[in-house]
Design an enzyme around this catalytic site. Sequence first.
Site, PDB file in Angstrom:
ATOM      1  N   ARG A  53       0.809  -1.226   0.000  1.00 48.30           N
ATOM      2  CA  ARG A  53       0.000   0.000   0.000  1.00 48.30           C
ATOM      3  C   ARG A  53       0.838   1.270   0.000  1.00 48.30           C
ATOM      4  NH1 ARG A  53      -3.925  -2.147   2.719  1.00 48.30           N
ATOM      5  NH2 ARG A  53      -2.733  -4.033   2.453  1.00 48.30           N
ATOM      6  N   THR A  54       1.981   1.253   0.662  1.00 47.15           N
ATOM      7  CA  THR A  54       2.800   2.463   0.640  1.00 47.15           C
ATOM      8  C   THR A  54       3.282   2.734  -0.782  1.00 47.15           C
ATOM      9  OG1 THR A  54       3.532   2.064   2.906  1.00 47.15           O
ATOM     10  CG2 THR A  54       4.849   3.583   1.601  1.00 47.15           C
ATOM     11  N   LYS A  82      24.612  -7.366  -6.951  1.00 46.48           N
ATOM     12  CA  LYS A  82      26.016  -7.380  -7.381  1.00 46.48           C
ATOM     13  C   LYS A  82      26.918  -6.673  -6.389  1.00 46.48           C
ATOM     14  CE  LYS A  82      24.643  -7.455 -12.280  1.00 46.48           C
ATOM     15  NZ  LYS A  82      24.508  -6.616 -13.476  1.00 46.48           N
ATOM     16  N   ARG A 103      12.266   3.014   0.653  1.00 45.03           N
ATOM     17  CA  ARG A 103      12.023   2.124   1.791  1.00 45.03           C
ATOM     18  C   ARG A 103      13.209   1.179   1.892  1.00 45.03           C
ATOM     19  NH1 ARG A 103       6.817  -1.181   3.691  1.00 45.03           N
ATOM     20  NH2 ARG A 103       6.435   0.936   4.428  1.00 45.03           N
ATOM     21  N   HIS A 131       8.626   6.421   9.549  1.00 45.38           N
ATOM     22  CA  HIS A 131       7.716   6.217   8.425  1.00 45.38           C
ATOM     23  C   HIS A 131       6.767   7.427   8.405  1.00 45.38           C
ATOM     24  CE1 HIS A 131       5.454   4.387   5.380  1.00 45.38           C
ATOM     25  NE2 HIS A 131       4.856   3.427   6.023  1.00 45.38           N
TER      26      HIS A 131
END
Lengths: 317, 317, 317
Positions: A53-54, A82, A103, A131
Amino acid sequence: MRHDHLITSKQLSREDIETVLDRAAEIDADPSAVADRHANTLLGLLFFEPSTRTKMSFETAMKRLGGDVVDMGSVESSSVKKGETLADTVRVIEGYADALVLRHPKQGAATMASEYVDVPLLNAGDGAGHHPTQTLLDLYTIRENAGLDDLTVGIMGDLKYGRTVHSLAHALTNFDVRQHFVSPESLQLPREVVYDLHQADDGAGIREHDSLEEVLPSLDVLYVTRIQRERFPDEQEYQKVAGEYQIGPEDLEAASDDLTIMHPLPRVDEIAPAIDETDHAAYFDQAHNGVPVRMALLDLFLSDDGAGGALGGDGDE
Amino acid sequence: MRHDHLITSKQLSREDIETVLDRAAEIDADPSAVADRHANTLLGLLFFEPSTRTKMSFETAMKRLGGDVVDMGSVESSSVKKGETLADTVRVIEGYADALVLRHPKQGAATMASEYVDVPLLNAGDGAGHHPTQTLLDLYTIRENAGLDDLTVGIMGDLKYGRTVHSLAHALTNFDVRQHFVSPESLQLPREVVYDLHQADDGAGIREHDSLEEVLPSLDVLYVTRIQRERFPDEQEYQKVAGEYQIGPEDLEAASDDLTIMHPLPRVDEIAPAIDETDHAAYFDQAHNGVPVRMALLDLFLSDDGAGGALGGDGDE
Amino acid sequence: MRHDHLITSKQLSREDIETVLDRAAEIDADPSAVADRHANTLLGLLFFEPSTRTKMSFETAMKRLGGDVVDMGSVESSSVKKGETLADTVRVIEGYADALVLRHPKQGAATMASEYVDVPLLNAGDGAGHHPTQTLLDLYTIRENAGLDDLTVGIMGDLKYGRTVHSLAHALTNFDVRQHFVSPESLQLPREVVYDLHQADDGAGIREHDSLEEVLPSLDVLYVTRIQRERFPDEQEYQKVAGEYQIGPEDLEAASDDLTIMHPLPRVDEIAPAIDETDHAAYFDQAHNGVPVRMALLDLFLSDDGAGGALGGDGDE
């Protein structure tokens, strides 16, 4: 001063918060007025952890402003595999985008990353850290449903691990709000968070409880969070604790008719489906409010008068 | 003649290359002039192998031209799993898009696929084969930083397996450039590549070395590549070799003040972070140059005067 | 009545079907006329199962109408992993989008989900249930190539498990079409599907066969489906059966010059590549027809006169 990046809700003054919420309300009332406002703008999405949802609501927000996104995709399909450092990844991707959303599982990642880029970076969750856009949409939902003055809020569930809760609780100290924290003893607010809240609010509005019963009648807002199975060594212990902090229609008899129930979602069975149909249920609206709030933030950070320009203040961030 | 598809940089004459670089420079100078130039255009992304920066910069390029993309997604979630051939997949997806970008692990895949489609197909890497858009952005970066005439370039690291290096080296034979190849013996240019370069350039400009020291002072550009751990049977051997071909600030004392350092990224520790802040470092700009160069290519291949029309010439591709 | 959602092709009357196909033909003839018709519109993509062409063609369709998509991404990266119910997921995502497309492995999922949302929901496949947009693009392809009146259609391959086949066969009973079903005995149409077809069509037009030979000369359209290896306990048995239901150029000697060959793709080796170049081959066009047909559906469901408003009728869905 101006904010170059959005890392934590703690960087926002009460005035900043109100600027965001007011802009979100304006946008919510007439989204068509901003439908092309940020045409030709690209938002870079860097999600080092899964999110539905974010991520979707940031993407929706940017597109509802007329812009578009470029998405790094999952870590498994990226250069991170990598051995590339976060500092390198963000410096590459800033060349593609006009702003970045990050995030990351590690606390502090957003702060670190922001030091390497010139475009605005918005923190969409950094591990156990912050957040802030979740906090702002929570505040927006509270304000829309119950106002932010002379308010009594209950916050229930897993108060120990939930960054959402810590961040919201701290932000609420900017307003005239009494806060009741309801949890099993093993999932109480960490002592440093309690200390922090007392510092911010003279401790006046903070109370802790192990049962909802004693505080429910006084609440204007009840914010429920998920108790995570994986926090418990033993399934039986989990079942016992989780069962005590579920809300069903029968629990609401003692509540005010105007009680607003919120939840950051996803829920498992903290709130019975029968509550969905009542006027108490605000959690789906809360999820949807992610769009106007993130539109407001993007608009403020992308506007011509400078990154986050309209988020003025005299702080020293 | 005109090019229908972009498969390898070898198909491009010096004049073709300059057409692309000139268009990229124009776009770079004023991107807003082309911001809606390819509105209503869809670019199909077929990445049969993971990629962050190539995919994101193609996506960014198309969106910065006003268009959009449709993405096949990962192979795991596609019809390929059900046994569909590449020829079928590209023929289906060409019905959705105005041009295609293909990355595939098998050498020759882009050539084969291009034979089945009528829309322009751009090769974004086919295994050990070609990666022409990387070569063009490398050339663009070299030209912006050091020009492409009377130039001395060093190329260091894994010269055996890097298609990026082979392709760039070949393209540089079109210009007045001396090339020094620096690598451990076990990672030297394959003999057929050396032969090919001699054929293209009368061998005049090509030299091989096992140490940077002797050539560094003469270089205008140093192009560093990653030495891949997985090429070595033994971690100790890798550490020894990799350590010798790393660049730190102390190594630059012998270099020209105007030395430009490039790297296709991601890097691991081939270039010390302390170099990032110096004027030598061009690798982040290089990554960002993927956008104007790919915008130029898309623009040339999507323009009304025919696929790749402006990439004229009298060769026979 | 009006349709709020598109769950199954069975909900569509012959008149509804013709409305969709006519609109698709209009759009196909002049796509530029609708290139901005649904600007500022977002389509939510919820694919709980992998899909290439259905997802890409929905995405293409929305973008060709000037809109954009927001994609939930794979189940692995979503809140579903945290135990969220489908009812909660669709209620959250409806807040981001103006319409939803749902693919889900469980039969009945689309019906259930549609009961929780106010925006139009289009079923893109629910397990062994329905896949109405595939049926509509099949009908569109048949109509474009052979018309839908006084028609003889053969449907061959795996008739037991293919929802595509069941759904198409049922839809064809709305038209003046004779249907021949060709399969090995072990993959015949399920008896309940045969019963259902007889109910819908008085059984007049339905015949079953175990060999193509006897019916091929009479066919206007041959619809081939993939026989899935995983349906057979034993590789040898699979090879024997699959081999018998493959079509090669030599098989077509007995066919009408006007025979149209279709396949929902991906194919493995049911149709020899040599047929691709003949005028019989309609399967790539069929895949491409997903775009105008889905554009037509989105346009009808998103138009101002109400969800699916133009899909009028007097049925009761």
